[in-house]
Design an enzyme around this catalytic site. Sequence first.
Site, mmCIF file in Angstrom:
data_model
loop_
_atom_site.group_PDB
_atom_site.id
_atom_site.type_symbol
_atom_site.label_atom_id
_atom_site.label_comp_id
_atom_site.label_asym_id
_atom_site.label_seq_id
_atom_site.Cartn_x
_atom_site.Cartn_y
_atom_site.Cartn_z
ATOM 1 N N CYS A 1 -5.191 -2.642 -0.135
ATOM 2 C CA CYS A 1 -5.019 -3.262 0.991
ATOM 3 C C CYS A 1 -5.405 -4.594 0.373
ATOM 4 O O CYS A 1 -4.795 -5.659 1.435
ATOM 5 C CB CYS A 1 -5.370 -2.982 2.190
ATOM 6 S SG CYS A 1 -7.360 -2.754 2.212
ATOM 7 N N GLU B 1 -6.923 -2.501 10.884
ATOM 8 C CA GLU B 1 -6.667 -2.584 9.351
ATOM 9 C C GLU B 1 -5.487 -2.791 9.040
ATOM 10 O O GLU B 1 -5.007 -1.563 8.895
ATOM 11 C CB GLU B 1 -7.402 -2.760 8.387
ATOM 12 C CG GLU B 1 -7.929 -3.476 7.561
ATOM 13 C CD GLU B 1 -8.100 -3.000 5.688
ATOM 14 O OE1 GLU B 1 -7.613 -2.691 5.276
ATOM 15 O OE2 GLU B 1 -9.397 -2.208 6.119
HETATM 16 P P1 NDP Z 1 1.173 4.478 8.217
HETATM 17 O O1 NDP Z 1 0.284 3.674 8.832
HETATM 18 O O2 NDP Z 1 2.197 5.806 8.663
HETATM 19 O O3 NDP Z 1 -0.363 5.655 8.278
HETATM 20 C C1 NDP Z 1 -1.582 5.452 8.342
HETATM 21 C C2 NDP Z 1 -2.460 6.526 8.934
HETATM 22 O O4 NDP Z 1 -1.912 6.629 10.414
HETATM 23 C C3 NDP Z 1 -1.964 7.865 8.415
HETATM 24 O O5 NDP Z 1 -3.435 8.413 8.468
HETATM 25 C C4 NDP Z 1 -1.615 8.378 9.282
HETATM 26 O O6 NDP Z 1 -0.958 10.054 9.302
HETATM 27 C C5 NDP Z 1 -1.562 8.114 10.454
HETATM 28 N N1 NDP Z 1 -0.445 7.378 11.441
HETATM 29 C C6 NDP Z 1 0.860 7.686 11.432
HETATM 30 N N2 NDP Z 1 1.417 7.638 12.696
HETATM 31 C C7 NDP Z 1 0.727 7.453 13.171
HETATM 32 C C8 NDP Z 1 0.447 8.638 14.419
HETATM 33 N N3 NDP Z 1 1.611 8.581 15.688
HETATM 34 N N4 NDP Z 1 -0.389 8.953 15.188
HETATM 35 C C9 NDP Z 1 -1.667 9.057 14.953
HETATM 36 N N5 NDP Z 1 -1.859 8.581 13.492
HETATM 37 C C10 NDP Z 1 -0.964 8.116 12.514
HETATM 38 O O7 NDP Z 1 0.820 4.314 6.822
HETATM 39 P P2 NDP Z 1 0.787 4.523 5.383
HETATM 40 O O8 NDP Z 1 -0.507 5.693 4.914
HETATM 41 O O9 NDP Z 1 2.267 6.047 5.237
HETATM 42 O O10 NDP Z 1 1.533 3.260 4.646
HETATM 43 C C11 NDP Z 1 2.667 2.414 5.052
HETATM 44 C C12 NDP Z 1 2.312 1.411 4.731
HETATM 45 O O11 NDP Z 1 1.053 0.494 5.160
HETATM 46 C C13 NDP Z 1 2.544 0.973 2.832
HETATM 47 O O12 NDP Z 1 3.306 0.896 2.316
HETATM 48 C C14 NDP Z 1 1.250 -0.387 3.070
HETATM 49 O O13 NDP Z 1 1.877 -1.136 3.481
HETATM 50 C C15 NDP Z 1 0.540 -0.659 4.345
HETATM 51 N N6 NDP Z 1 -1.360 0.145 4.528
HETATM 52 C C16 NDP Z 1 -2.006 -1.090 4.591
HETATM 53 C C17 NDP Z 1 -2.792 -0.537 4.264
HETATM 54 C C18 NDP Z 1 -3.921 -1.793 4.505
HETATM 55 O O14 NDP Z 1 -5.173 -0.742 4.161
HETATM 56 N N7 NDP Z 1 -3.442 -2.195 4.613
HETATM 57 C C19 NDP Z 1 -3.763 1.041 3.222
HETATM 58 C C20 NDP Z 1 -2.225 1.648 3.696
HETATM 59 C C21 NDP Z 1 -1.240 0.966 3.591
HETATM 60 P P3 NDP Z 1 0.014 10.873 8.144
HETATM 61 O O15 NDP Z 1 0.115 10.077 6.483
HETATM 62 O O16 NDP Z 1 -0.359 12.165 8.387
HETATM 63 O O17 NDP Z 1 1.219 10.399 8.937
#
Ligand code: NDP
Length: 684
Positions: free
Chosen positions: A298, A259
Amino acid sequence: MSATPPILQSLIANRWIGSQAARALHSAVNGRPVALTHADEIDFAESLSYARGQALPALLALDFQQRAARLKALATYLLERKEGLYAISAHTGGTRSDNWIDIEGGIGTLFAYASIGRRELPSSNVMHEGPAIPLSKEGQFIGSHILVPKRGVAVHINAFNFPMWGMLEKFAPSFLAGMPCIVKPATATSFVAEACVRLIHESGLLPAGSLQLIVGGSGDLLDRLEETDVVTFTGSADTAAMLRVNKNLIARSIPFNGEADSLNCAILAPDVEVGDPEFELFVKEVAREMTAKTGQKCTAIRRAIVPARHIDAVAEALRARLAKIKVGDPAVDGVRMGALASKAQQADVAERVALLSAGNEIVFGAKDGFAPVGEGVGEGAFFAPTLLLCRDAFANEQVHNLEAFGPVSTLMPYQELDEALSLAAKGRGSLVGSVVTKTPAIAAQAVYHAAAFHGRLLVLDRDAAKESTGHGSPLPQLKHGGPGRAGGGEELGGIRSVKHYLQRCAVQGSPTMLSAITGEYQRGGRVQEDAVHPFRKYFEEIQVGDSLLTHRRTVSEADIVNFGGVSGDYFYMHFDEVAAKDTQFGQRIAHGYFVLSAAAGLFVSPAPGPVLANYGLDTLRFVNPVAIGDTIQARLTCKRRIDRGNRPDQPPQGVVAWDVQVMNQRGELVASYDILTLVAKKPA
Ligand code: NDP
């Protein structure tokens, strides 16, 4: 707050791990450190081995109903302790109502899944997805589907915006399905997830290892997963794209439910005029979606699609609304919008707004006297509600591609509804869209076209408005997740999401075998008949397949006349000899409801007994007509029994569904249905 912030800990293999500090996590409101992540390494082999070796057998020692009961107890436990969670959540920058979505929305999802499980799942670990399908002429070879626990581990990787709801909405269906979960919350707000997992662990309500928590990175966890495991992810499209092609996940066909970013839209339909309640509803909804949770949802409306003739009126109305919203520390009275989750998000949103504003007008933004209130807010992650106007949204790809994950939305005009729908589709797959209209035909046309690009659509008009849960609220009962850019995944949606964590298998065999396998009597299977009437047995004594073949009864004209008199149903088919002759039956026939009632008369055992109530019928069909002079007979067989445990407000009881077949003198089926009863358990 203490001078040294606490070190957050991971819960791995039923032990809290973390004593060495790594990085500081800061309050979104004033920048002060709230907690530290830990530097201690997690042994993911140990975590998985504990999940498989300890947690899984303990979860499968419970059945669906028992796990549903644990979920309910857990929801109650957390609700009683919610204020502690609100206190810690204040550091995320959300207002009380933002945090309500996260905390009580999350707990509400547990309650919802407890009740979905209780109502829709059996008291075993085999879910039958019937009805069985006949595969042969004689009826001794049939097929059906069952769903069983996958016997693997669910890894949930969550976003920063809803650390509690995001965790619980994935955990509830996984737990119900009997899967131990390993949760990796986003680091920025992991202090909320940690506080929640601590409470869950302290409650002692779940088998050890049902929920493990990773604070920090997930290391080599995905590389260690096996064929029976699943991964669900919420976050950015970039991370989703990277994780879903993990070699191990691909090699082992491990499901990855994603998602991700979504440029959700709201369409003001062409039939709405300035002054209509729907006009005001549209403006309110856009403003609310921009500012609730500081736009970090989201599902927030990123694109507001408006008839060109109303674009300036909508812009003005939104300006007026946004100007009234007080931004700052949510602890200050009157503040309606808090901060973004972190300084990193603040920088990210600023960068994206700069890109989005190129070539577009800024209707409202930081220039309009933005001054967050509260002590120390200068160090916080505040951002001005920002409304852009893109006059030619067909020429500007950016507004359909770039998600500024904050209080940011873009207005875009259209001429005809078709154009509005084309603009909506330029989001290339969204979680949710809204259509605000007062005309059912427009709603039908818009939804038909937009549904291919959306996971959920809200149609808003004056009738629905008072009770509407709003554009941005995913509900446990309805599917959450959208196609394409939105990640292509599915969450929630009632029992559907439990099925994502179960394995479906087609089974073929004789009805007797399938009865044993599914735990549900299948017609044509062997039955047990004994001297004790099934209605004289307590719940514990009734077995699937217990059966009674009744005495017979010949239906007379007097029966039809009497039933017509009692019910007032003088339909020509039962009373008009001449008209009935011209029907496909060629004669008068008995009321279907008479046949039902007469069958009850044949199979009930009238004296008071363990059967407490008949609460309905399922799958009723009148298969063949019953004419005057026909003789009917019923077979009643225990089809299914569900032990929902005991409730303090009710005498101990279970649910028993009975398969009923009513036959005529030629052995032809005339009526077929299930009767649902409540049956007392044996007195202690
Ligand atoms: P990320 O995709 O960076 O992070 C989402 C999750 O993935 C976090 O728990 C993060 O952990 C984890 N993650 C990141 N890299 C890895 C990896 N290599 N292996 C395993 N897990 C990983 O999104 P953000 O939360 O930083 O948000 C960035 C953007 O995403 C927002 O600005 C927005 O545009 C979008 N977003 C969309 C959402 C939705 O529901 N559609 C919800 C939230 C964000 P960690 O925090 O430790 O890096």
